[in-house]
Scaffold this motif. Sequence first.
Motif, mmCIF file in Angstrom:
data_model
loop_
_atom_site.group_PDB
_atom_site.id
_atom_site.type_symbol
_atom_site.label_atom_id
_atom_site.label_comp_id
_atom_site.label_asym_id
_atom_site.label_seq_id
_atom_site.Cartn_x
_atom_site.Cartn_y
_atom_site.Cartn_z
ATOM 1 N N ILE A 1 0.845 -1.186 0.000
ATOM 2 C CA ILE A 1 0.000 0.000 0.000
ATOM 3 C C ILE A 1 0.884 1.240 0.000
ATOM 4 O O ILE A 1 1.837 1.339 0.769
ATOM 5 N N SER B 1 -1.544 -1.021 -4.119
ATOM 6 C CA SER B 1 -2.602 -0.036 -3.919
ATOM 7 C C SER B 1 -1.981 1.345 -3.751
ATOM 8 O O SER B 1 -0.964 1.501 -3.070
ATOM 9 N N ASN C 1 -3.356 5.853 -3.959
ATOM 10 C CA ASN C 1 -4.473 6.769 -4.203
ATOM 11 C C ASN C 1 -4.116 7.866 -5.199
ATOM 12 O O ASN C 1 -4.881 8.813 -5.375
ATOM 13 N N TYR D 1 -3.574 -4.329 -9.185
ATOM 14 C CA TYR D 1 -3.479 -2.959 -8.701
ATOM 15 C C TYR D 1 -4.871 -2.416 -8.427
ATOM 16 O O TYR D 1 -5.805 -2.650 -9.205
ATOM 17 N N ILE D 2 -5.006 -1.698 -7.318
ATOM 18 C CA ILE D 2 -6.253 -1.020 -7.008
ATOM 19 C C ILE D 2 -5.944 0.418 -6.636
ATOM 20 O O ILE D 2 -4.986 0.695 -5.899
ATOM 21 N N GLU D 3 -6.733 1.357 -7.184
ATOM 22 C CA GLU D 3 -6.604 2.757 -6.781
ATOM 23 C C GLU D 3 -7.466 2.957 -5.535
ATOM 24 O O GLU D 3 -8.699 2.935 -5.604
ATOM 25 N N ILE E 1 -9.479 -1.766 0.345
ATOM 26 C CA ILE E 1 -8.248 -2.445 -0.055
ATOM 27 C C ILE E 1 -8.325 -3.931 0.262
ATOM 28 O O ILE E 1 -7.987 -4.782 -0.573
ATOM 29 N N HIS F 1 -10.664 -5.942 -2.055
ATOM 30 C CA HIS F 1 -10.063 -6.192 -3.365
ATOM 31 C C HIS F 1 -8.944 -7.219 -3.261
ATOM 32 O O HIS F 1 -8.822 -8.116 -4.108
#
Length: 255
Positions: free
Chosen positions: A59, A85, A87, A109-111, A120, A123
Amino acid sequence: MYDYFLGGKTNYEVDRKAAAVALGALPNIMVAARQNREFMHRAVRLLAREHGLTQFLDIGTGIPTSPNLHQVAQRERPEARVVYSDNDPIVLTYARALMSSTPEGATDYIEADVRQPHVILEHARRRLDFTRPVALSLVALLHFVPDEDGPHALVRELLAPLPPGSALVLSHGTADLEPDAEEVARIYRERGITLHVRTRTAVERFFDGLRLVEPGIVASCDWRPEYIGEDDLPALPGSVTPEQSCVWAGVALKP
């Protein structure tokens, strides 16, 4: 700015101008950034080699600067699975560089913001098996989270669903080692970026209830230097001191 300090090419004029001001206040900031990055590499190697971890949740990923966490992990364990992750929408633009993977492993990948731990974790469950140990990587992230957002509580919430044998990899900027780091924090805040350097005591609290891996919480340059790898940057001339690193770093296991 971090990419610039690491010698990367994915940065912009506004980043370079702000970085020049920060360098004026703390000439060793490029050394500190590099030592922080290499701490992450060494921690991943140790967890993969000595503890057999093959799952990583990173993260605060930042702009991809090779080698990325998944490249280090999959060199040790080709089957490693990594979820990133961040932002920052700019990171999303470059996320394709984070999606490369060995055929045996996987990356995703996650925004999302670290202040949205439930998003988070939901996901991450799609890619990672939460019945097996997971390494949570919070490298040079939490000094961007102010006290009013409860950074210690966020770490506890992120660790809560992870099983025994999971790990926390964490580094955090401090003025304990170099008082001028406070001036860098002020420069960041003047440019709209929240940055709070914290004391060793405050950093220790992130590891409450966990079993620290030797040598415990130390300056990033002093954390297991024998785990340097062939992908790391060439060694700097001379020895790097804790004062130059400006970062507390540690790895701990969940009992």
